[in-house]
Design a protein around this motif. Sequence first.
Motif, PDB file in Angstrom:
ATOM      1  N   ILE A 153       0.861  -1.180   0.000  1.00 38.99           N
ATOM      2  CA  ILE A 153       0.000   0.000   0.000  1.00 38.99           C
ATOM      3  C   ILE A 153       0.898   1.231   0.000  1.00 38.99           C
ATOM      4  N   ARG A 154       0.617   2.146  -0.908  1.00 36.83           N
ATOM      5  CA  ARG A 154       1.435   3.351  -1.049  1.00 36.83           C
ATOM      6  C   ARG A 154       0.551   4.585  -1.113  1.00 36.83           C
ATOM      7  N   GLY A 155       1.053   5.687  -0.550  1.00 41.51           N
ATOM      8  CA  GLY A 155       0.348   6.962  -0.585  1.00 41.51           C
ATOM      9  C   GLY A 155       1.072   7.947  -1.483  1.00 41.51           C
ATOM     10  N   TYR A 156       0.299   8.733  -2.241  1.00 42.71           N
ATOM     11  CA  TYR A 156       0.866   9.668  -3.209  1.00 42.71           C
ATOM     12  C   TYR A 156       0.174  11.027  -3.113  1.00 42.71           C
ATOM     13  N   ARG A 157       0.936  12.081  -3.391  1.00 44.25           N
ATOM     14  CA  ARG A 157       0.359  13.411  -3.615  1.00 44.25           C
ATOM     15  C   ARG A 157       0.277  13.610  -5.120  1.00 44.25           C
ATOM     16  N   GLY A 205      -3.543  18.349  -6.514  1.00 39.95           N
ATOM     17  CA  GLY A 205      -3.847  18.678  -5.126  1.00 39.95           C
ATOM     18  C   GLY A 205      -4.568  17.584  -4.370  1.00 39.95           C
ATOM     19  N   LEU A 206      -4.958  16.537  -5.041  1.00 43.32           N
ATOM     20  CA  LEU A 206      -5.585  15.396  -4.377  1.00 43.32           C
ATOM     21  C   LEU A 206      -4.511  14.379  -3.990  1.00 43.32           C
ATOM     22  N   PHE A 207      -4.941  13.310  -3.326  1.00 46.40           N
ATOM     23  CA  PHE A 207      -4.022  12.275  -2.861  1.00 46.40           C
ATOM     24  C   PHE A 207      -4.569  10.911  -3.273  1.00 46.40           C
ATOM     25  N   ASP A 208      -3.665  10.012  -3.645  1.00 48.15           N
ATOM     26  CA  ASP A 208      -4.036   8.633  -3.950  1.00 48.15           C
ATOM     27  C   ASP A 208      -3.422   7.709  -2.920  1.00 48.15           C
ATOM     28  N   VAL A 209      -4.207   6.740  -2.492  1.00 45.87           N
ATOM     29  CA  VAL A 209      -3.697   5.619  -1.708  1.00 45.87           C
ATOM     30  C   VAL A 209      -4.019   4.389  -2.535  1.00 45.87           C
ATOM     31  N   GLU A 210      -2.972   3.635  -2.871  1.00 43.88           N
ATOM     32  CA  GLU A 210      -3.125   2.520  -3.795  1.00 43.88           C
ATOM     33  C   GLU A 210      -2.635   1.235  -3.149  1.00 43.88           C
ATOM     34  N   ARG A 269     -18.764   3.216  -5.383  1.00 43.84           N
ATOM     35  CA  ARG A 269     -19.769   3.699  -4.438  1.00 43.84           C
ATOM     36  C   ARG A 269     -19.158   4.324  -3.184  1.00 43.84           C
ATOM     37  N   LEU A 270     -17.878   4.130  -2.973  1.00 41.15           N
ATOM     38  CA  LEU A 270     -17.232   4.692  -1.786  1.00 41.15           C
ATOM     39  C   LEU A 270     -16.980   6.194  -1.926  1.00 41.15           C
ATOM     40  N   ALA A 271     -17.113   6.735  -3.126  1.00 41.63           N
ATOM     41  CA  ALA A 271     -16.943   8.178  -3.322  1.00 41.63           C
ATOM     42  C   ALA A 271     -17.937   8.907  -2.431  1.00 41.63           C
ATOM     43  N   GLY A 272     -17.444   9.935  -1.767  1.00 39.75           N
ATOM     44  CA  GLY A 272     -18.266  10.720  -0.859  1.00 39.75           C
ATOM     45  C   GLY A 272     -18.090  10.331   0.601  1.00 39.75           C
ATOM     46  N   LEU A 273     -17.558   9.145   0.880  1.00 33.59           N
ATOM     47  CA  LEU A 273     -17.292   8.759   2.272  1.00 33.59           C
ATOM     48  C   LEU A 273     -16.071   9.503   2.780  1.00 33.59           C
ATOM     49  N   ARG A 274     -16.031   9.709   4.092  1.00 35.39           N
ATOM     50  CA  ARG A 274     -14.868  10.311   4.728  1.00 35.39           C
ATOM     51  C   ARG A 274     -14.206   9.244   5.605  1.00 35.39           C
ATOM     52  N   ILE A 275     -12.904   9.109   5.488  1.00 37.88           N
ATOM     53  CA  ILE A 275     -12.178   8.162   6.333  1.00 37.88           C
ATOM     54  C   ILE A 275     -12.111   8.754   7.735  1.00 37.88           C
ATOM     55  N   GLY A 276     -12.614   8.018   8.684  1.00 34.43           N
ATOM     56  CA  GLY A 276     -12.679   8.448  10.076  1.00 34.43           C
ATOM     57  C   GLY A 276     -13.621   7.517  10.813  1.00 34.43           C
ATOM     58  N   PRO A 277     -14.125   7.954  11.968  1.00 33.83           N
ATOM     59  CA  PRO A 277     -15.047   7.108  12.727  1.00 33.83           C
ATOM     60  C   PRO A 277     -16.237   6.677  11.862  1.00 33.83           C
ATOM     61  N   GLY A 278     -16.583   5.395  11.931  1.00 30.03           N
ATOM     62  CA  GLY A 278     -17.701   4.855  11.173  1.00 30.03           C
ATOM     63  C   GLY A 278     -17.367   4.443   9.750  1.00 30.03           C
ATOM     64  N   ARG A 289     -12.479  -5.463   0.459  1.00 33.01           N
ATOM     65  CA  ARG A 289     -12.995  -4.817   1.677  1.00 33.01           C
ATOM     66  C   ARG A 289     -11.978  -4.905   2.814  1.00 33.01           C
ATOM     67  N   GLU A 290     -11.336  -6.056   2.965  1.00 36.96           N
ATOM     68  CA  GLU A 290     -10.360  -6.241   4.044  1.00 36.96           C
ATOM     69  C   GLU A 290      -9.202  -5.260   3.923  1.00 36.96           C
ATOM     70  N   VAL A 291      -8.742  -5.029   2.714  1.00 38.09           N
ATOM     71  CA  VAL A 291      -7.587  -4.151   2.527  1.00 38.09           C
ATOM     72  C   VAL A 291      -7.953  -2.678   2.743  1.00 38.09           C
ATOM     73  N   LEU A 292      -9.238  -2.340   2.643  1.00 37.75           N
ATOM     74  CA  LEU A 292      -9.650  -0.945   2.823  1.00 37.75           C
ATOM     75  C   LEU A 292      -9.314  -0.408   4.211  1.00 37.75           C
ATOM     76  N   GLY A 293      -9.427  -1.241   5.243  1.00 36.61           N
ATOM     77  CA  GLY A 293      -9.073  -0.788   6.590  1.00 36.61           C
ATOM     78  C   GLY A 293      -7.608  -0.403   6.682  1.00 36.61           C
ATOM     79  N   GLN A 294      -6.759  -1.182   6.050  1.00 41.80           N
ATOM     80  CA  GLN A 294      -5.335  -0.864   6.041  1.00 41.80           C
ATOM     81  C   GLN A 294      -5.048   0.370   5.187  1.00 41.80           C
ATOM     82  N   MET A 295      -5.818   0.520   4.116  1.00 38.88           N
ATOM     83  CA  MET A 295      -5.646   1.705   3.269  1.00 38.88           C
ATOM     84  C   MET A 295      -6.030   2.977   4.040  1.00 38.88           C
ATOM     85  N   ALA A 296      -7.040   2.870   4.891  1.00 37.81           N
ATOM     86  CA  ALA A 296      -7.433   4.022   5.696  1.00 37.81           C
ATOM     87  C   ALA A 296      -6.281   4.454   6.594  1.00 37.81           C
ATOM     88  N   THR A 297      -5.594   3.482   7.180  1.00 35.63           N
ATOM     89  CA  THR A 297      -4.434   3.793   8.024  1.00 35.63           C
ATOM     90  C   THR A 297      -3.334   4.456   7.203  1.00 35.63           C
TER      91      THR A 297
END
Length: 197
Positions: free
Chosen positions: A19-23, A27-32, A96-105, A124-132
């Motif tokens: 998992i990698r994070g990019y700027r 001005g947006l950010f990608d997590v892949e 369908r995840l567009a519009g969600l905010r990573i945070g509580p819930g 779905r399992e990898v999404l939790g790690q991507m949030a981190t």
Amino acid sequence: MPLPSPAPREPLHRRAIDIRGYRREDGLFDVEAHLVDTKSYPFVNDDRGTIEPGKALHGMWLRLTLREDMEIVACEAASDFTPYAVCPQAAPNFARLAGLRIGPGFNRAVQERVGGVEGCTHLREVLGQMATVAFQTLYPIRARREREEVARIMAAGGAAERRRPAMLGSCLAYAADSPVAQARWPWLKEEAGSGQG
């Protein structure tokens, strides 16, 4: 320090997650994320025939595009290798995840949008790690902006609001009474002394 030497054993399964994070320039950010599952032995799969050792059983990609405030602007998924021919049909649903905010819930919201038969267990399992990783990617940028805002308020003669850090209490190092947390947020000592902490 590595783990102690294990008992004699043979490898059977490997899951590699990168998992990698990019700027981005816009001005947006990608997590892949890239997830690959392999076995150390050949086995027969109903849809693919024999899958040889080291050949991917699962080979999947997931990209979250985020704003600085952790809102998902877009989500793209792709499956290069799956155990069944039907599996890649789940990938478009992750938009369908567009519009969600990573945070509580966040995990609950993911389950509501792409849970069960609407999605893919592995993605779905990898999404939790991507949030981190999203937090790790954006933390320096968000923290710098917060420091700049506090400095601006103070320079104008105002009092900066003292907010409890989200990381406080999340692990041993960030316990309110740990030396790490108290060095990072010195005002915690004041709160502890006044009984507010």
